[in-house]
Design an enzyme around this catalytic site. Structure first.
Site, mmCIF file in Angstrom:
data_model
loop_
_atom_site.group_PDB
_atom_site.id
_atom_site.type_symbol
_atom_site.label_atom_id
_atom_site.label_comp_id
_atom_site.label_asym_id
_atom_site.label_seq_id
_atom_site.Cartn_x
_atom_site.Cartn_y
_atom_site.Cartn_z
ATOM 1 N N THR A 185 79.831 26.258 0.410
ATOM 2 C CA THR A 185 79.922 27.383 1.339
ATOM 3 C C THR A 185 79.930 26.805 2.754
ATOM 4 O OG1 THR A 185 77.545 27.556 1.549
ATOM 5 C CG2 THR A 185 78.555 28.833 -0.217
ATOM 6 N N GLU A 330 80.982 31.840 -3.777
ATOM 7 C CA GLU A 330 80.037 32.008 -4.891
ATOM 8 C C GLU A 330 80.605 32.844 -6.039
ATOM 9 O OE1 GLU A 330 79.282 32.207 -1.712
ATOM 10 O OE2 GLU A 330 77.235 31.558 -1.289
ATOM 11 N N LYS A 438 72.045 47.106 14.585
ATOM 12 C CA LYS A 438 71.038 48.137 14.291
ATOM 13 C C LYS A 438 70.604 48.800 15.587
ATOM 14 C CE LYS A 438 69.670 46.053 9.994
ATOM 15 N NZ LYS A 438 68.857 45.097 9.275
#
Ligand code: ADP
Length: 542
Positions: A185, A330, A438
């Site tokens: 990754t 993955e 957020k």
């Protein structure tokens, strides 16, 4: 009456055997790294793969060993793609765009014993050679005429090396759960993590990805993987194409839009695949030059979110269907593809494009779910955002040399993405969990903000990030790279965003930059972007 069927291990050698036996003359057309356009066939590719396996065995390489390969997409790379696992070893794909420290880390961590590299990439290995702990041999993927001068000790010329063998060889018989490939990754947080694909997972994954609702690949197709074989298992195309006997066109190292357009045309490519940036550049180039696409039918777009404008341009102006896909290293990597189920085919065309902004639905072998932070399953109502989990036949169980499992006891792997799912099972990525903005306890999708912003004609690239705010926790801002020669106005961009977002979701500011930092896989690096803003003392207005 237990197990009365044949024992038929799923080894990837069987895939190239099938291609060579039933589609022997189907061509692989390559823009070679040496320059000229060259041709091979599935029969010849298999024959040379067997020579690679034979030559590796002579070097003492076999089951348990790892061979690092750093190469562009070429026919020769396909020989190695099957030759390495054919010797029983695992093929570790290496991204030449990684920083030196990361390359050293992954080569040493995977314990690569042999490196096979394109001749133009030799300087990258020369620069780190002294730091490599396990490498014993280097093979340069070229012929005798193009062998570079190098400080590397004892390099071998690929064409001479495989010419020594007669190809009279059987694929080394390993268990189907033996390692077949390794891909790391990108390591945006901490060190890169190694995902080890097995023969079985790669075979099952390719069988899933060729299905009609996925890539819909057949022997009548010509597929050009623009996505490098070293990105996320090459999106499985290296296995999927020979599995169905498709023709292949390999673009080599020249990824400029002009060169890609030329390969699409001369190769009469019917399906191609890459990240959105590649297609944005190609569309710009074709518009500027007034070019057309005669043979192309489908384009697979994934790796990051595909802007609506790209979907519409391909479909409306060039009659090319977009297959928006989501996946990750993955997952080998395909998780979902946006093909049309009957419920979607019934829709008006604008509503269908709305659906295409989602990344579609999974094939058999992949399962997904969304949960809240406490792990409670969330509804599939196309609105509720949650953490996205995946499990399946080709999903990581444990990273290379990791002590811990990567998935929970039921096999669910936390993807790190945030998404919604609709009642038909279409999944929309709204963010990576670390990038979601957020504000006042609500989540704002950075990806959706970016997709709307790049719809502005003067915007070349956009990144939305959350900046800390005393009252709201975070507030979104947009970082914009203008198109060359254009000077977009801040308010015009915010007005455009305001047409698709509620007032409180509209960014507080627009910052213009000449360039946005990218990762080695070409994605926007929000980590570095945040750092740049911090280093330059950026402050929210008001
Ligand atoms: P990295 O980006 O870390 O190198 P991968 O290449 O495996 O790793 O990328 C996987 C990630 O890319 C996914 O977890 C997701 O965040 C993102 N991604 C992939 N496809 C899409 C898509 N179609 N839309 C939005 N994000 C996507």
């Amino acid at each position: 009456m237990h197990n009365l069927m044949q024992d038929w291990p799923m080894l990837v050698g069987r895939i190239i055997d099938h291609a060579a036996r039933f589609h022997p003359k189907r061509k692989l057309i390559t823009r070679s790294v040496e320059g000229p356009i060259v041709e091979s066939t599935w029969a010849k590719t298999r024959a040379n793969s067997l020579r690679v396996s034979q030559a590796l065995q002579k070097l003492g390489i076999g089951s348990g060993d790892v061979v690092g390969v750093m190469a562009w997409n070429t026919g020769r790379h396909m020989e190695v793609w099957f030759g390495v696992p054919g010797a029983g070893a695992a093929l570790h794909t290496l991204n030449p765009r990684l920083f030196a420290d990361q390359l050293v880390y992954v080569i040493n961590h995977a314990e690569d014993k042999v490196l096979m590299i394109d001749h133009d990439l030799v300087p990258i290995i020369e620069a780190i050679w002294d730091r490599l702990t396990h490498v014993k041999h280097v093979v340069i993927l070229t012929d005798a005429d193009h062998m570079p001068d190098t400080s590397l000790p004892d390099v071998t010329c690929y064409e001479e090396w495989i010419a020594e063998g007669d190809g009279d060889f059987d694929w080394v018989k390993v268990d189907e759960t033996n390692a077949c490939g390794i891909c790391y990754t990108s390591g945006t947080t901490g060190n890169p993590k190694g995902v080890v694909y097995t023969h079985r997972s790669n075979t099952l994954h390719a069988m899933a990805s060729v299905q009609p609702d996925m890539l819909g690949l057949s022997s009548s197709d010509t597929i050009m993987p623009v996505v490098p074989l070293f990105h996320a298992n090459g999106w499985s195309i290296g296995y999927a194409a020979p599995m169905v006997g498709a023709r292949m066109v390999m673009p080599g190292r020249d990824m400029t839009p002009g060169a890609l357009h030329e390969m699409l045309q001369i190769g009469r490519v019917s399906i191609t695949a890459a990240v959105p940036t590649i297609w944005m550049l190609l569309l710009q180039h074709m518009e500027a030059e007034g070019l057309t696409l005669e043979a192309l039918e489908r384009v697979v777009i994934g790796g990051s979110s595909c802007p609506r404008a790209v979907i519409e341009k391909f479909q409306n102006n060039y009659d090319v269907q977009v297959l928006h896909a989501w996946g990750m290293t993955e997952l080998s990597p395909l998780g979902t593809v946006c093909s049309f189920k009957p419920e979607v085919l019934e829709m008006e065309s604008a509503a269908r494009v709305d659906v295409q902004e989602t990344t579609g639905h999974p094939p058999f072998t992949v399962d997904i779910k969304i949960t809240d932070d406490a792990g409670q399953t969330l509804p599939w109502d196309n609105a509720t955002q949650g953490r996205l989990w995946a499990r399946g036949a080709a999903v990581v169980g444990r990273y290379l040399k990791a002590d811990e499992h990567a998935a929970d006891a039921d096999g669910w792997f936390d993807t790190g993405d945030v998404s919604t799912i609709d009642e038909n099972g279409y999944m929309r990525i709204t963010d990576r969990s670390k990038d979601v903005i957020k504000s006042g306890g609500e989540w704002i999708s950075s990806i959706e903000l970016e997709n709307v912003a790049v719809g502005h004609p003067d915007v070349a690239e956009a990144a939305a990030i959350g900046v800390p705010h005393e009252k709201w926790d975070e507030r979104p801002i947009l970082v914009i790279v203008p198109r060359p020669g254009a000077t977009p106005e801040k308010q015009a961009i915010l007005d455009l965003v305001g047409t698709r977002f509620a007032k409180w979701q509209v960014p507080d500011d627009v910052v213009f930059m000449d360039e946005i930092p990218h990762t080695a896989t070409g994605k926007i690096s929000k980590l570095n972007l945040r750092k740049i803003l911090q280093d330059t003392g950026y402050k929210l207005p008001g």
